[in-house]
Design a protein around this motif. Sequence first.
Motif, PDB file in Angstrom:
ATOM      1  N   GLU A  30      53.606  39.213  39.832  1.00  0.00           N
ATOM      2  CA  GLU A  30      54.093  38.395  39.544  1.00  0.00           C
ATOM      3  C   GLU A  30      54.785  37.829  40.601  1.00  0.00           C
ATOM      4  OE1 GLU A  30      55.116  37.543  35.950  1.00  0.00           O
ATOM      5  OE2 GLU A  30      53.376  38.363  35.747  1.00  0.00           O
ATOM      6  N   GLN A  31      54.996  38.631  41.661  1.00  0.00           N
ATOM      7  CA  GLN A  31      55.483  37.900  42.824  1.00  0.00           C
ATOM      8  C   GLN A  31      54.396  37.299  43.607  1.00  0.00           C
ATOM      9  OE1 GLN A  31      56.950  41.325  45.438  1.00  0.00           O
ATOM     10  NE2 GLN A  31      58.002  42.172  43.708  1.00  0.00           N
ATOM     11  N   MET A  32      53.390  37.586  43.709  1.00  0.00           N
ATOM     12  CA  MET A  32      52.364  36.927  44.404  1.00  0.00           C
ATOM     13  C   MET A  32      52.219  35.386  43.714  1.00  0.00           C
ATOM     14  SD  MET A  32      49.798  37.508  46.492  1.00  0.00           S
ATOM     15  CE  MET A  32      49.964  35.900  47.348  1.00  0.00           C
ATOM     16  N   LEU A  33      52.102  35.129  42.158  1.00  0.00           N
ATOM     17  CA  LEU A  33      52.192  34.056  41.692  1.00  0.00           C
ATOM     18  C   LEU A  33      53.561  33.163  41.957  1.00  0.00           C
ATOM     19  CD1 LEU A  33      50.582  31.992  39.821  1.00  0.00           C
ATOM     20  CD2 LEU A  33      51.562  33.208  37.896  1.00  0.00           C
ATOM     21  N   GLU A  34      54.493  33.783  41.922  1.00  0.00           N
ATOM     22  CA  GLU A  34      55.703  33.035  42.153  1.00  0.00           C
ATOM     23  C   GLU A  34      55.850  32.706  43.562  1.00  0.00           C
ATOM     24  OE1 GLU A  34      60.632  34.002  42.276  1.00  0.00           O
ATOM     25  OE2 GLU A  34      59.116  35.449  41.734  1.00  0.00           O
ATOM     26  N   GLU A  35      55.464  33.282  44.572  1.00  0.00           N
ATOM     27  CA  GLU A  35      55.137  32.864  45.928  1.00  0.00           C
ATOM     28  C   GLU A  35      54.150  31.710  46.173  1.00  0.00           C
ATOM     29  OE1 GLU A  35      56.049  32.437  50.054  1.00  0.00           O
ATOM     30  OE2 GLU A  35      57.065  33.401  48.490  1.00  0.00           O
ATOM     31  N   LYS A  57      55.581  30.574  35.729  1.00  0.00           N
ATOM     32  CA  LYS A  57      54.488  30.970  35.343  1.00  0.00           C
ATOM     33  C   LYS A  57      54.032  30.622  34.119  1.00  0.00           C
ATOM     34  CE  LYS A  57      52.171  35.758  33.820  1.00  0.00           C
ATOM     35  NZ  LYS A  57      52.475  37.093  33.797  1.00  0.00           N
ATOM     36  N   GLN A  58      54.905  30.087  33.239  1.00  0.00           N
ATOM     37  CA  GLN A  58      54.780  29.360  31.824  1.00  0.00           C
ATOM     38  C   GLN A  58      53.848  28.058  32.060  1.00  0.00           C
ATOM     39  OE1 GLN A  58      57.782  29.498  29.157  1.00  0.00           O
ATOM     40  NE2 GLN A  58      56.608  28.279  27.513  1.00  0.00           N
ATOM     41  N   SER A  59      54.646  27.193  32.962  1.00  0.00           N
ATOM     42  CA  SER A  59      54.068  25.870  33.288  1.00  0.00           C
ATOM     43  C   SER A  59      52.823  25.998  33.650  1.00  0.00           C
ATOM     44  CB  SER A  59      55.179  25.219  34.043  1.00  0.00           C
ATOM     45  OG  SER A  59      56.198  24.970  33.347  1.00  0.00           O
ATOM     46  N   PHE A  60      52.486  26.948  34.569  1.00  0.00           N
ATOM     47  CA  PHE A  60      51.310  27.299  35.316  1.00  0.00           C
ATOM     48  C   PHE A  60      50.136  27.321  34.334  1.00  0.00           C
ATOM     49  CE2 PHE A  60      48.253  30.182  37.427  1.00  0.00           C
ATOM     50  CZ  PHE A  60      47.794  29.310  38.175  1.00  0.00           C
ATOM     51  N   PHE A 350      41.371  47.225  42.138  1.00  0.00           N
ATOM     52  CA  PHE A 350      42.005  45.860  42.390  1.00  0.00           C
ATOM     53  C   PHE A 350      43.367  46.010  43.026  1.00  0.00           C
ATOM     54  CE2 PHE A 350      39.959  41.719  40.443  1.00  0.00           C
ATOM     55  CZ  PHE A 350      38.857  42.306  40.658  1.00  0.00           C
ATOM     56  N   LEU A 351      43.567  45.277  44.315  1.00  0.00           N
ATOM     57  CA  LEU A 351      44.838  45.420  44.841  1.00  0.00           C
ATOM     58  C   LEU A 351      45.424  44.164  44.536  1.00  0.00           C
ATOM     59  CD1 LEU A 351      43.874  46.876  48.491  1.00  0.00           C
ATOM     60  CD2 LEU A 351      44.421  47.951  46.366  1.00  0.00           C
ATOM     61  N   PRO A 352      46.919  44.152  44.139  1.00  0.00           N
ATOM     62  CA  PRO A 352      47.698  43.093  43.571  1.00  0.00           C
ATOM     63  C   PRO A 352      48.298  42.018  44.554  1.00  0.00           C
ATOM     64  CG  PRO A 352      49.047  45.154  43.434  1.00  0.00           C
ATOM     65  CD  PRO A 352      47.612  45.510  44.243  1.00  0.00           C
ATOM     66  N   ASP A 377      38.249  33.466  23.956  1.00  0.00           N
ATOM     67  CA  ASP A 377      39.620  33.897  24.246  1.00  0.00           C
ATOM     68  C   ASP A 377      40.231  33.242  25.152  1.00  0.00           C
ATOM     69  OD1 ASP A 377      39.316  35.079  21.639  1.00  0.00           O
ATOM     70  OD2 ASP A 377      39.075  37.191  22.350  1.00  0.00           O
ATOM     71  N   LYS A 378      41.718  33.634  25.598  1.00  0.00           N
ATOM     72  CA  LYS A 378      42.595  33.145  26.814  1.00  0.00           C
ATOM     73  C   LYS A 378      42.256  34.332  27.592  1.00  0.00           C
ATOM     74  CE  LYS A 378      45.599  30.009  24.020  1.00  0.00           C
ATOM     75  NZ  LYS A 378      46.895  30.014  23.713  1.00  0.00           N
ATOM     76  N   PRO A 379      42.666  33.762  29.036  1.00  0.00           N
ATOM     77  CA  PRO A 379      42.541  34.742  30.192  1.00  0.00           C
ATOM     78  C   PRO A 379      43.656  35.740  29.915  1.00  0.00           C
ATOM     79  CG  PRO A 379      43.274  32.620  30.966  1.00  0.00           C
ATOM     80  CD  PRO A 379      42.745  32.255  29.697  1.00  0.00           C
ATOM     81  N   VAL A 380      43.531  37.058  30.566  1.00  0.00           N
ATOM     82  CA  VAL A 380      44.640  37.946  30.324  1.00  0.00           C
ATOM     83  C   VAL A 380      44.970  38.334  31.717  1.00  0.00           C
ATOM     84  CG1 VAL A 380      43.811  38.955  28.291  1.00  0.00           C
ATOM     85  CG2 VAL A 380      43.092  39.840  30.487  1.00  0.00           C
ATOM     86  N   ASP A 381      46.285  38.909  32.046  1.00  0.00           N
ATOM     87  CA  ASP A 381      46.540  39.126  33.450  1.00  0.00           C
ATOM     88  C   ASP A 381      46.212  40.539  33.914  1.00  0.00           C
ATOM     89  OD1 ASP A 381      48.432  36.904  33.726  1.00  0.00           O
ATOM     90  OD2 ASP A 381      50.229  38.084  32.923  1.00  0.00           O
ATOM     91  N   LEU A 382      46.370  40.871  35.021  1.00  0.00           N
ATOM     92  CA  LEU A 382      45.887  42.185  35.444  1.00  0.00           C
ATOM     93  C   LEU A 382      46.173  43.639  34.652  1.00  0.00           C
ATOM     94  CD1 LEU A 382      43.979  43.351  38.005  1.00  0.00           C
ATOM     95  CD2 LEU A 382      46.368  43.940  38.973  1.00  0.00           C
TER      96      LEU A 382
END
Length: 563
Positions: A30-35, A57-60, A350-352, A377-382
């Motif tokens: 979550e921090q990675m995407l936010e940054e 994240k939602q807009s993305f 996987f390293l986050p 389907d849609k992609p899912v998070d880690l």
Amino acid sequence: MDGDIEIKEIYENGMKILEHLTNNAHELQEQMLEEILKRNAGTEYLSRFFSSDQADKQSFKTNVPIVTYEDIKPYIDRIANGETSSILFADPITQFIRSAGTSEGQQKLIPITTESFEKGKYHRLLADIVVKKCFSDLHEGKSFYLYFSKPDMKTPSGLVASPYSTFYSKTNTFKNSLAKFCMSPIETILCLDHKQSMFCQLLTGLLQRDEVVRLGTIFASVLARTIKFLEDYWRELCCNIRTGYLSDWIIDPGCKNAMSLILTGPNPELADLIQQICEDKSWEGVFKKLWPKIKYISSICTGSMSQYTPLLELYGGGIPLVSPSYVSSEACFGINMKPLSNPFDVSYTFLPNTAYFEFLPVNKDGGGKAQETKTIDKPVDLENVKLGQYYEVVVTTLAGLYRYRVGDVLKVTGFYNKSPQFQFVERQNVVLSIGADKTTEEDLSKAITTAKLILESFGIMLTAYSSYSDTSSTPGRYVLFWELKMKGSNDLPKLDARVMEQCCCIVEESFDFTYKSFRKDGAISALELRVVKHGSFDELMVGLDGSLKIILKTTNSLFLTHK
């Protein structure tokens, strides 16, 4: 902070860092995407999908499309031609990484920044820490890693584009820190003549054979080439060692200067020992004989590189094969937390903190056999991947890749703390196809693995293979290229046409229902197997980074066609 100090701290606290990363995978993602969004929301690319004040994240996930290289290529081309990199990402670009072209068959230019390099550097250090926990006394010897360089390519903007290995070999990190533990002189690594580079690196490794505790290359295919080179040049290498003089054809100034400090005088005793080892009719276990203190062989042996595993196991004579990490030009993904795993069973944790990952579910049948690979389907998070499910990995990075399809299909095999572990399955869209038939990399690998058992019963080894779909005539056919040798020796096999046709039959029988239906109806011609001359793959290798270019029209081969 000084780079050497940072590296020292990582080595001292590596396992604690790994525990932190894997226990907090969701939060760090979550921090990675936010940054990433905070820095790059104002770029021309992301501004197409939302405004800076909507960079969440939602807009993305709602607005930014999942893309391939072709979708972002216009932006890459604009940067390569002189426009500012801020059209795609905020941080200054360092250069382009020129990919090997193994994903979807095309070479790509991938931007790299100082920060993305740093993340990749620490990823590799963490992988090395895990490996070192499995082996004792590595600090008492040296690593004999074979690295090779290619010429830099300059884009119209003046930015350099080079393979990652070439870029990495020129960094201060490599020269000042990691190179201290690497036996090959930096001058031999940076030499652009691959023959001179290989000769000098092998000569160095043989001269210092009693210090070698680990042997490695980036890709297993490069180690296979090293074996072939050693078979061809061991006599000349011994001559250099015996006389104390470097071969006249080594003319690269860097190589000559570096070797003058290593090849300092005649050593007939060492030359005789190496000659005795190499004159043995069987080269089984030759690595262990040449480098008696070696603990393991480090090389990527998964995916398409798995075809070289039997060859490395034969020459290694029981030395463990370690695939330390899963990386690509686009991102660093994961590390192997169980380095002693069988190469065919390796999974990567996987390293986050290197990129933001999403996973597109991939449709497979109940037996795990690849059909026409389709994402669903849609992609899912880690944090939401499911055990046993297949996925195509999608990355978002600080260096301008947003929801980018890498093209790799993975299978979830477990979890390390809260971070999933994946097994590499195949490249997406890398298939043999004449019409509606779709044969994936995994399908082909399984078929050839079954067929080569016939050869092994006659003492014949398959050392390399490739394939293509021949549509030059109607109906088209699959064509396989095999390079063969006798197990444990350098002798060329005497081929029985009936045995080779049996191999063709087994390969075809291993393919799916669609292929066999088309064959029965005459929509696909009989499989063709061409056995190429020994050394053909070596001659056709582009550089030494693992990518192959098969020149089909000029390959000398024996046609063996299953009727």
